[in-house]
Design an enzyme around this catalytic site. Structure first.
Site, PDB file in Angstrom:
ATOM      1  N   HIS A 241     -39.123  77.906   4.836  1.00 38.10           N
ATOM      2  CA  HIS A 241     -38.146  77.808   3.751  1.00 38.10           C
ATOM      3  C   HIS A 241     -37.114  78.924   3.853  1.00 38.10           C
ATOM      4  O   HIS A 241     -35.982  78.792   3.370  1.00 38.10           O
ATOM      5  CB  HIS A 241     -38.861  77.879   2.398  1.00 38.10           C
ATOM      6  CG  HIS A 241     -38.098  77.265   1.280  1.00 38.10           C
ATOM      7  ND1 HIS A 241     -38.307  75.973   0.833  1.00 38.10           N
ATOM      8  CD2 HIS A 241     -37.098  77.760   0.511  1.00 38.10           C
ATOM      9  CE1 HIS A 241     -37.490  75.713  -0.162  1.00 38.10           C
ATOM     10  NE2 HIS A 241     -36.743  76.782  -0.382  1.00 38.10           N
TER      11      HIS A 241
ATOM     12  N   TYR B 225     -20.755  62.915  -9.526  1.00 39.36           N
ATOM     13  CA  TYR B 225     -19.525  62.500  -8.854  1.00 39.36           C
ATOM     14  C   TYR B 225     -19.483  63.012  -7.421  1.00 39.36           C
ATOM     15  O   TYR B 225     -19.004  62.335  -6.514  1.00 39.36           O
ATOM     16  CB  TYR B 225     -18.326  63.033  -9.635  1.00 39.36           C
ATOM     17  CG  TYR B 225     -16.989  62.675  -9.027  1.00 39.36           C
ATOM     18  CD1 TYR B 225     -16.489  61.377  -9.108  1.00 39.36           C
ATOM     19  CD2 TYR B 225     -16.239  63.632  -8.340  1.00 39.36           C
ATOM     20  CE1 TYR B 225     -15.273  61.042  -8.544  1.00 39.36           C
ATOM     21  CE2 TYR B 225     -15.021  63.307  -7.771  1.00 39.36           C
ATOM     22  CZ  TYR B 225     -14.545  62.012  -7.880  1.00 39.36           C
ATOM     23  OH  TYR B 225     -13.346  61.685  -7.306  1.00 39.36           O
TER      24      TYR B 225
ATOM     25  N   ARG C  27     -33.400  78.470   4.956  1.00 43.77           N
ATOM     26  CA  ARG C  27     -32.385  78.055   3.975  1.00 43.77           C
ATOM     27  C   ARG C  27     -31.677  79.280   3.396  1.00 43.77           C
ATOM     28  O   ARG C  27     -30.458  79.270   3.199  1.00 43.77           O
ATOM     29  CB  ARG C  27     -33.036  77.245   2.852  1.00 43.77           C
ATOM     30  CG  ARG C  27     -33.437  75.841   3.251  1.00 43.77           C
ATOM     31  CD  ARG C  27     -34.314  75.162   2.208  1.00 43.77           C
ATOM     32  NE  ARG C  27     -33.731  75.110   0.879  1.00 43.77           N
ATOM     33  CZ  ARG C  27     -32.844  74.205   0.461  1.00 43.77           C
ATOM     34  NH1 ARG C  27     -32.402  73.282   1.320  1.00 43.77           N
ATOM     35  NH2 ARG C  27     -32.398  74.211  -0.773  1.00 43.77           N
TER      36      ARG C  27
ATOM     37  N   LYS D  63     -35.882  66.769  -4.183  1.00 44.76           N
ATOM     38  CA  LYS D  63     -36.351  67.551  -5.329  1.00 44.76           C
ATOM     39  C   LYS D  63     -35.530  67.245  -6.581  1.00 44.76           C
ATOM     40  O   LYS D  63     -36.073  67.132  -7.677  1.00 44.76           O
ATOM     41  CB  LYS D  63     -36.273  69.039  -4.991  1.00 44.76           C
ATOM     42  CG  LYS D  63     -36.771  69.963  -6.084  1.00 44.76           C
ATOM     43  CD  LYS D  63     -36.700  71.405  -5.632  1.00 44.76           C
ATOM     44  CE  LYS D  63     -37.210  72.348  -6.724  1.00 44.76           C
ATOM     45  NZ  LYS D  63     -37.140  73.767  -6.291  1.00 44.76           N
TER      46      LYS D  63
ATOM     47  N   HIS E  56     -28.568  71.792  -3.670  1.00 47.32           N
ATOM     48  CA  HIS E  56     -28.829  72.444  -4.949  1.00 47.32           C
ATOM     49  C   HIS E  56     -28.163  71.653  -6.056  1.00 47.32           C
ATOM     50  O   HIS E  56     -27.133  71.013  -5.844  1.00 47.32           O
ATOM     51  CB  HIS E  56     -28.274  73.874  -4.953  1.00 47.32           C
ATOM     52  CG  HIS E  56     -29.115  74.824  -4.166  1.00 47.32           C
ATOM     53  ND1 HIS E  56     -28.651  76.037  -3.710  1.00 47.32           N
ATOM     54  CD2 HIS E  56     -30.406  74.741  -3.746  1.00 47.32           C
ATOM     55  CE1 HIS E  56     -29.613  76.667  -3.047  1.00 47.32           C
ATOM     56  NE2 HIS E  56     -30.687  75.890  -3.046  1.00 47.32           N
TER      57      HIS E  56
ATOM     58  N   ARG F 273     -35.063  71.345   3.338  1.00 43.26           N
ATOM     59  CA  ARG F 273     -36.362  71.907   2.958  1.00 43.26           C
ATOM     60  C   ARG F 273     -37.414  71.452   3.968  1.00 43.26           C
ATOM     61  O   ARG F 273     -37.341  70.321   4.482  1.00 43.26           O
ATOM     62  CB  ARG F 273     -36.749  71.459   1.556  1.00 43.26           C
ATOM     63  CG  ARG F 273     -35.816  71.969   0.460  1.00 43.26           C
ATOM     64  CD  ARG F 273     -36.197  71.420  -0.910  1.00 43.26           C
ATOM     65  NE  ARG F 273     -35.319  71.956  -1.950  1.00 43.26           N
ATOM     66  CZ  ARG F 273     -34.164  71.401  -2.309  1.00 43.26           C
ATOM     67  NH1 ARG F 273     -33.760  70.278  -1.710  1.00 43.26           N
ATOM     68  NH2 ARG F 273     -33.416  71.950  -3.259  1.00 43.26           N
TER      69      ARG F 273
END
Length: 403
Positions: free
Chosen positions: A330, A366, A333, A268, A356, A241
């Site tokens: 942005h 994990y 991305r 984020k 994400h 980002r």
């Protein structure tokens, strides 16, 4: 003898009221109806007086003794405990609790759990959109219609995302008040039922991959700061980002291992993120380090080197070379996601590269550092394909990878 809990519990009502004494003026008054009431008998100003300390068993023997001692301390200070109690009740009744009091308390309770940027933005909207309207309203008088009107005011300026946050915060504040006993109902429930319909989501614009060579060439030929051109290349080659790149300190970037580790506090999703750096990105960082390596931040601001580059710098540069409404920082991305998915790379690798969140929280925890070798290869192949496209070389289609 001192009163025992067993004696208090087993005391039966009689035809007339009677009392079981404890010590130092405390007694349990048993009424013919079966009520058991704690009383404190004392003298003040030469007169015998009696003060209620609550009902048994809601107020236990131990608690009644605590209240008796509190009253005795007041007596020692020359204060009538009964008068003191009455004055406290009057003061409490006279104080009108406002929405702002509850909202500030809710914010103080929750803000330590949020990222600093989130807390600052929440306070900004709380003060600007909520407290400025209903902050001084008595809590018990706030109605659902006035909350609907408050949210409508935010919606009318087109700030639908902010309106959603305002609805969420209003409900949370009143829920907090319910838990504290400050309010008896939550007038902020179901405000989303009458929410304005959001327009169709517009993704951050981006040009097709075929236009990237032209974009980069125009950027290099423009008069923009060289650091801005480097920022664009790094956004294209890493998928981070823009804010993560702007605030990056050099200490996060290990060019020897070609790895950039972003701590959870800057992410984020509040999870650490490992970014594998293709050789082309390492080369950009090496050139950048010659310019800004003496500063803590890789992309320091032009006027204040202790602060990061302005958040508008990249978009302004893209605007100046003719890409307004077609490409944003942005948007790289989205370009990366589109291209990598179309080439058949494992979706989990792509989602992890873009940091994400995973809907499966346990799986997400994990896997937070997983797929690094796979992502390193994927991002190197991506950077190689972009480089080949820019140099006019024959671009060999990357073989579809399914696992």
């Amino acid at each position: 003898m001192a009163l025992t809990d067993t004696a208090a519990r087993t005391a039966k009502p009689r035809e007339k009221l009677y009392r079981l004494t404890d010590a130092a003026g405390l007694c349990l008054e048993v009424t013919p109806s079966g009520s058991k009431l704690w009383r404190f008998r004392y003298r003040f100003g030469g007169k015998a007086k009696m003060m209620g300390l609550g009902a048994y068993p809601a107020v236990t023997l131990a608690k009644a003794r605590e209240r008796r001692e509190d009253a005795r301390r007041l007596l020692a200070d020359g204060i009538d405990p009964t008068t003191h109690k009455q004055e406290e009740k009057r003061a409490q009744a006279a104080h009108v609790h406002t929405f702002e009091e509850l909202a500030r308390e809710w914010y103080a309770y929750n803000s330590p759990r949020w990222a600093p940027a989130t807390a600052a933005k929440a306070l900004q909207y709380l003060e600007g959109d909520i407290l400025s309207v209903i902050g001084q309203r008595p809590l018990q008088e706030i109605t659902r219609p006035e909350l609907v009107a408050l949210v409508r005011k935010v919606e009318t300026r087109g700030a639908l995302n902010v309106a959603g946050k305002v609805r969420q915060w209003l409900s949370q504040i009143f829920r907090y008040g319910l838990a504290k006993g400050s309010v008896v109902s939550n007038p902020a429930t179901d405000l989303d039922v009458v929410a304005a319909i959001a327009p169709r989501t517009k993704h951050h614009p981006h040009v097709p991959l075929s236009e990237i060579p032209t974009l980069l060439a125009k950027l290099e030929a423009s008069k923009c700061d060289p650091m801005t051109a480097m920022a664009v290349r790094l956004l294209l080659m890493t998928g981070v980002r823009p804010g993560e790149l702007r605030h990056a300190p050099w200490e996060e970037i290990d060019l020897e291992s070609a790895t950039w580790t972003i701590p959870a506090v800057r992410m984020k999703a509040r999870r650490p993120h490992i970014v594998p750096l293709p050789t082309q990105a390492v080369a950009v960082f090496l050139k950048l380090r010659e310019m800004t390596g003496s500063y803590p931040i890789a992309f320091p601001g032009r006027n204040n080197r202790e602060r990061p580059q302005s958040e508008n710098t990249v978009n302004k540069a893209l605007h100046q070379i003719g890409y307004e409404g077609r490409q944003t920082g942005h948007g790289f991305r989205h370009l990366l996601s589109t291209e990598l998915n179309s080439r058949g790379y494992n979706r989990d690798w792509i989602e992890r590269q873009l940091a994400h969140g995973d809907q499966d929280e346990i799986r997400d925890t994990y896997n937070h550092a997983h797929y690094l070798p796979q992502r390193r290869q994927m991002m190197q192949e991506w950077a190689d394909s972009v480089e080949a496209l820019c140099t006019g070389a024959n671009v060999v289609a990357i073989r579809s990878v399914k696992s």
